[in-house]
Design a protein around this motif. Structure first.
Motif, short mmCIF file in Angstrom:
data_model
loop_
_atom_site.label_atom_id
_atom_site.label_comp_id
_atom_site.label_asym_id
_atom_site.label_seq_id
_atom_site.Cartn_x
_atom_site.Cartn_y
_atom_site.Cartn_z
N ASP A 1 -24.50 -39.62 -53.15
CA ASP A 1 -23.70 -40.33 -52.17
C ASP A 1 -22.62 -39.47 -51.52
OD1 ASP A 1 -25.09 -42.68 -52.66
OD2 ASP A 1 -23.74 -43.25 -54.30
N THR A 2 -22.59 -38.18 -51.85
CA THR A 2 -21.55 -37.33 -51.27
C THR A 2 -21.78 -37.17 -49.78
OG1 THR A 2 -22.79 -35.34 -51.81
CG2 THR A 2 -21.11 -36.03 -53.39
N GLN A 3 -20.68 -37.16 -49.05
CA GLN A 3 -20.74 -37.00 -47.61
C GLN A 3 -20.31 -35.60 -47.26
OE1 GLN A 3 -17.90 -39.89 -46.37
NE2 GLN A 3 -19.48 -41.37 -45.81
N THR A 4 -20.85 -35.08 -46.18
CA THR A 4 -20.37 -33.80 -45.69
C THR A 4 -19.18 -34.08 -44.80
OG1 THR A 4 -21.98 -33.94 -43.92
CG2 THR A 4 -22.56 -32.58 -45.82
N VAL B 1 -11.57 -40.35 -43.76
CA VAL B 1 -12.73 -40.84 -44.48
C VAL B 1 -13.34 -41.96 -43.64
CG1 VAL B 1 -13.56 -41.90 -46.60
CG2 VAL B 1 -11.69 -40.25 -46.67
N ARG B 2 -14.64 -41.86 -43.36
CA ARG B 2 -15.32 -42.85 -42.54
C ARG B 2 -16.35 -43.58 -43.40
NH1 ARG B 2 -13.83 -41.42 -37.35
NH2 ARG B 2 -13.42 -39.23 -37.03
N ARG B 3 -16.62 -44.84 -43.05
CA ARG B 3 -17.63 -45.61 -43.74
C ARG B 3 -19.02 -45.09 -43.37
NH1 ARG B 3 -16.50 -51.79 -44.58
NH2 ARG B 3 -14.30 -51.69 -45.04
N LYS B 4 -19.94 -45.24 -44.33
CA LYS B 4 -21.33 -44.90 -44.02
C LYS B 4 -21.89 -45.97 -43.13
CE LYS B 4 -22.63 -42.37 -48.08
NZ LYS B 4 -23.60 -42.25 -49.14
N LYS B 5 -22.80 -45.59 -42.25
CA LYS B 5 -23.40 -46.55 -41.33
C LYS B 5 -24.76 -46.96 -41.79
CE LYS B 5 -20.76 -44.84 -37.52
NZ LYS B 5 -20.71 -44.24 -36.25
N LYS C 1 -16.98 -33.36 -41.78
CA LYS C 1 -17.09 -32.68 -40.50
C LYS C 1 -15.75 -32.05 -40.17
CE LYS C 1 -20.63 -35.71 -38.81
NZ LYS C 1 -20.71 -37.08 -39.21
N ASP D 1 -13.01 -34.17 -38.74
CA ASP D 1 -12.41 -35.14 -39.64
C ASP D 1 -11.20 -34.58 -40.39
OD1 ASP D 1 -14.27 -37.01 -38.89
OD2 ASP D 1 -15.52 -36.77 -40.67
#
Length: 192
Positions: free
Chosen positions: A171-174, A188-192, A176, A179
């Motif tokens: 679940d790790t996000q890259t 921190v943004r929500r996953k879409k 950007k 950001d």
């Protein structure tokens, strides 16, 4: 078992232990990056003998004891905590080798050593830098360095490809570059 045959099997056991440790990516990375100090290579060579002697001195080892011993050696000698899941695998492999040694099965030890050498991967770790990080001062003590791990196959006789390490958290996000705001905070943004 005769004394000469026992010595031969002991030599095969030592060679198998060293082959298993040399093929262990966690140890390869620790040695390559000097985690054990300037004598990392010598420590890795010593580790093979220390593990062999540990098995000889302790005939009825449980898998957890082997894991604890290897983990302790990696921590004390290489300042490395092994969390990639390889510790139980290497411990199991060493335990199997020791059982072959106890039975005097030199052929099985040779076979295991041969298989390890054919599948041996060369693992390298390189620091990752984003364009934004290159502008930050080198003495930033709060920064965390990411490492990219790549594996290449050294065994010429095998058709197998060395497995690439998988991220431990799916679940790790890259993050950007846009950001990261000016004062060092990360949006921190929500996953879409």
């Amino acid at each position: 078992m005769m004394a000469g045959a026992a010595e031969d099997v002991r030599v095969l056991f030592g060679a198998a232990v060293r082959a298993a440790l040399e093929a262990w990516p966690a140890l390869q990375i620790a040695v390559e990056n000097g985690f054990g100090g300037v004598h990392s290579q010598e420590k890795a060579e010593w580790l093979g003998g220390a593990v062999e002697d540990y098995f000889i001195a302790n005939a009825d080892l449980e898998l957890e004891e082997i894991e604890d011993f290897l983990g302790e050696l990696m921590t004390t000698e290489f300042d490395t905590v092994v969390e990639d899941g390889s510790l139980p695998q290497v411990s199991q492999q060493l335990q199997t080798m020791f059982h072959h040694f106890q039975k005097g099965d030199g052929a099985a030890l040779q076979e295991m050593t041969s298989q390890i050498n054919q599948k041996k991967c060369k693992v390298t770790a390189t620091p990752l830098m984003t364009a934004k990080e290159t502008d930050v001062a080198e003495d930033d003590v709060d920064s965390v360095e990411e490492m990219e791990v790549t594996a290449t196959n050294d065994g010429a006789t095998t058709d197998e490809v060395c497995p690439q390490p998988q991220p431990s958290d799916p679940d790790t996000q890259t993050i950007k570059e846009e950001d990261i705001v000016e004062d060092g905070w990360t949006i921190v943004r929500r996953k879409k």
